[in-house]
Design a protein around this motif. Structure first.
Motif, PDB file in Angstrom:
ATOM      1  N   ARG A  20       0.830  -1.216   0.000  1.00  0.00           N
ATOM      2  CA  ARG A  20       0.000   0.000   0.000  1.00  0.00           C
ATOM      3  C   ARG A  20       0.861   1.261   0.000  1.00  0.00           C
ATOM      4  O   ARG A  20       0.535   2.234  -0.680  1.00  0.00           O
ATOM      5  CB  ARG A  20      -0.932  -0.008   1.201  1.00  0.00           C
ATOM      6  CG  ARG A  20      -2.026  -1.069   1.063  1.00  0.00           C
ATOM      7  CD  ARG A  20      -2.894  -1.226   2.286  1.00  0.00           C
ATOM      8  NE  ARG A  20      -3.278   0.048   2.859  1.00  0.00           N
ATOM      9  CZ  ARG A  20      -3.634   0.202   4.127  1.00  0.00           C
ATOM     10  NH1 ARG A  20      -3.641  -0.824   4.953  1.00  0.00           N
ATOM     11  NH2 ARG A  20      -3.987   1.380   4.581  1.00  0.00           N
ATOM     12  N   PRO A  24       1.374   1.908  -4.501  1.00  0.00           N
ATOM     13  CA  PRO A  24      -0.073   2.164  -4.513  1.00  0.00           C
ATOM     14  C   PRO A  24      -0.684   2.158  -5.911  1.00  0.00           C
ATOM     15  O   PRO A  24      -1.880   1.932  -6.052  1.00  0.00           O
ATOM     16  CB  PRO A  24      -0.197   3.542  -3.858  1.00  0.00           C
ATOM     17  CG  PRO A  24       1.122   4.199  -4.103  1.00  0.00           C
ATOM     18  CD  PRO A  24       2.138   3.080  -4.077  1.00  0.00           C
ATOM     19  N   ALA A  25       0.127   2.378  -6.938  1.00  0.00           N
ATOM     20  CA  ALA A  25      -0.402   2.424  -8.304  1.00  0.00           C
ATOM     21  C   ALA A  25      -0.304   1.067  -9.002  1.00  0.00           C
ATOM     22  O   ALA A  25      -0.623   0.972 -10.187  1.00  0.00           O
ATOM     23  CB  ALA A  25       0.351   3.477  -9.116  1.00  0.00           C
ATOM     24  N   ASP A  27      -1.122  -2.189 -10.677  1.00  0.00           N
ATOM     25  CA  ASP A  27      -2.383  -2.631 -11.267  1.00  0.00           C
ATOM     26  C   ASP A  27      -2.556  -4.148 -11.190  1.00  0.00           C
ATOM     27  O   ASP A  27      -3.615  -4.669 -11.535  1.00  0.00           O
ATOM     28  CB  ASP A  27      -2.501  -2.149 -12.711  1.00  0.00           C
ATOM     29  CG  ASP A  27      -1.343  -2.597 -13.580  1.00  0.00           C
ATOM     30  OD1 ASP A  27      -0.343  -3.111 -13.036  1.00  0.00           O
ATOM     31  OD2 ASP A  27      -1.426  -2.426 -14.805  1.00  0.00           O
ATOM     32  N   ASP A  28      -1.533  -4.842 -10.721  1.00  0.00           N
ATOM     33  CA  ASP A  28      -1.602  -6.296 -10.597  1.00  0.00           C
ATOM     34  C   ASP A  28      -0.886  -6.695  -9.305  1.00  0.00           C
ATOM     35  O   ASP A  28       0.324  -6.828  -9.277  1.00  0.00           O
ATOM     36  CB  ASP A  28      -0.945  -6.961 -11.808  1.00  0.00           C
ATOM     37  CG  ASP A  28      -1.065  -8.475 -11.812  1.00  0.00           C
ATOM     38  OD1 ASP A  28      -1.794  -9.034 -10.961  1.00  0.00           O
ATOM     39  OD2 ASP A  28      -0.412  -9.108 -12.661  1.00  0.00           O
ATOM     40  N   ALA A  80      -6.277  -9.578   1.842  1.00  0.00           N
ATOM     41  CA  ALA A  80      -7.012  -8.862   0.793  1.00  0.00           C
ATOM     42  C   ALA A  80      -7.855  -7.745   1.405  1.00  0.00           C
ATOM     43  O   ALA A  80      -7.931  -6.636   0.860  1.00  0.00           O
ATOM     44  CB  ALA A  80      -7.884  -9.824  -0.003  1.00  0.00           C
ATOM     45  N   LEU A  83      -5.505  -4.933   2.363  1.00  0.00           N
ATOM     46  CA  LEU A  83      -5.030  -4.219   1.176  1.00  0.00           C
ATOM     47  C   LEU A  83      -6.084  -3.230   0.705  1.00  0.00           C
ATOM     48  O   LEU A  83      -5.759  -2.095   0.349  1.00  0.00           O
ATOM     49  CB  LEU A  83      -4.674  -5.213   0.070  1.00  0.00           C
ATOM     50  CG  LEU A  83      -4.112  -4.625  -1.204  1.00  0.00           C
ATOM     51  CD1 LEU A  83      -2.761  -3.963  -0.955  1.00  0.00           C
ATOM     52  CD2 LEU A  83      -3.985  -5.698  -2.273  1.00  0.00           C
ATOM     53  N   GLY A  84      -7.326  -3.658   0.689  1.00  0.00           N
ATOM     54  CA  GLY A  84      -8.413  -2.761   0.334  1.00  0.00           C
ATOM     55  C   GLY A  84      -8.530  -2.429  -1.133  1.00  0.00           C
ATOM     56  O   GLY A  84      -9.229  -1.503  -1.506  1.00  0.00           O
ATOM     57  N   GLY A  85      -7.862  -3.161  -1.973  1.00  0.00           N
ATOM     58  CA  GLY A  85      -7.945  -2.911  -3.408  1.00  0.00           C
ATOM     59  C   GLY A  85      -7.973  -4.224  -4.166  1.00  0.00           C
ATOM     60  O   GLY A  85      -7.963  -5.301  -3.568  1.00  0.00           O
ATOM     61  N   ALA A  86      -7.990  -4.116  -5.478  1.00  0.00           N
ATOM     62  CA  ALA A  86      -8.024  -5.310  -6.310  1.00  0.00           C
ATOM     63  C   ALA A  86      -6.732  -6.107  -6.160  1.00  0.00           C
ATOM     64  O   ALA A  86      -5.637  -5.532  -6.101  1.00  0.00           O
ATOM     65  CB  ALA A  86      -8.228  -4.924  -7.768  1.00  0.00           C
ATOM     66  N   CYS A  87      -6.873  -7.413  -6.073  1.00  0.00           N
ATOM     67  CA  CYS A  87      -5.705  -8.288  -5.977  1.00  0.00           C
ATOM     68  C   CYS A  87      -6.136  -9.697  -6.332  1.00  0.00           C
ATOM     69  O   CYS A  87      -7.312 -10.012  -6.358  1.00  0.00           O
ATOM     70  CB  CYS A  87      -5.108  -8.261  -4.575  1.00  0.00           C
ATOM     71  SG  CYS A  87      -6.195  -8.904  -3.291  1.00  0.00           S
TER      72      CYS A  87
END
Length: 164
Positions: A20, A24-25, A27-28, A80, A83-87
Motif C-alpha cells: 500500500r 499504490p499504483a 495494477d496487478d 485482501a 489491502l483494500g484494493g483489487a488483488c
C-alpha cells in the motif's frame, strides 16, 4: 506494475502495508502464500509408522492438511481486506523459497518480511527461506521489518583494522 507480496503467518500485515505504501499504483497485486506439504507428511508418516496402519479415517495428516488449507484461505482473505484494493490470491504448495522465486518471475517487485532474528540489525534478521529468496529473486525485492526496525545501537561492531 505487477507486485507479488509473499505472506507468512505473523508477518503478513507488514507486507500488505508495504504494498500500500510503496506500490499504490500497482495494477496487478498478487498475495502469495506457500504451504509446505512436508508438515502434513509428518502426520501421515507418524500415523503409518507408529499409530497403526488399519485405520485410514484416523490419519492426523489429513486433518493437518485441511487445517492448513483453512488457515491459508483465512490469511489470504484477511490480507485482501487489509489491502483494500483489487488483488489476486495465490496459494502454492512446495518448498516456500523455491515457490516464491518461481512466482516472482515476470514481477516488477517482490515484497517480503524478515523472518529471522528481528531483535537486532544485521544478516541474522533473515532466515534461510528469506535469504534464499533475496539471493535468487528474478526481480527487485522490497524487504520489510514486520515491526519497527531495531535501534542502530544493535549494529555489530566494525571489524578490527587490518595491518600489513
Amino acid at each position: 506494475m505487477r507486485v507479488i507480496a509473499w505472506l507468512v503467518e505473523g508477518t503478513w500485515p507488514a507486507c500488505v502495508d508495504a504494498v500500500r505504501a510503496h506500490a499504490p499504483a500497482a495494477d496487478d497485486v498478487v498475495l502469495l502464500h506457500v504451504s509446505e506439504p512436508a508438515v502434513a507428511g509428518l502426520g501421515h508418516g507418524a500415523f503409518a509408522g507408529l499409530l497403526g496402519r488399519g485405520h485410514p479415517g484416523h490419519d492426523p495428516g489429513d486433518r493437518m492438511e485441511e487445517s492448513g488449507e483453512r488457515s491459508a484461505t483465512a490469511l489470504l482473505e484477511a490480507a485482501a481486506g487489509r489491502l483494500g484494493g483489487a488483488c489476486s490470491r495465490v496459494e502454492r504448495g512446495g518448498r516456500a523459497e523455491r515457490e516464491v522465486v518461481a512466482a516472482a518471475e515476470g514481477a516488477d517487485l517482490l515484497v517480503l518480511a524478515r523472518d529471522g532474528d528481528r531483535s537486532r540489525l544485521g544478516p541474522h534478521s533473515l532466515g534461510p527461506a528469506a535469504r534464499f529468496v533475496v539471493d535468487h529473486a528474478p526481480c527487485p525485492v522490497l524487504l520489510v521489518w514486520p515491526e519497527p526496525a531495531p535501534d542502530l545501537a544493535t549494529l555489530p561492531p566494525p571489524p578490527p583494522p587490518h595491518h600489513d
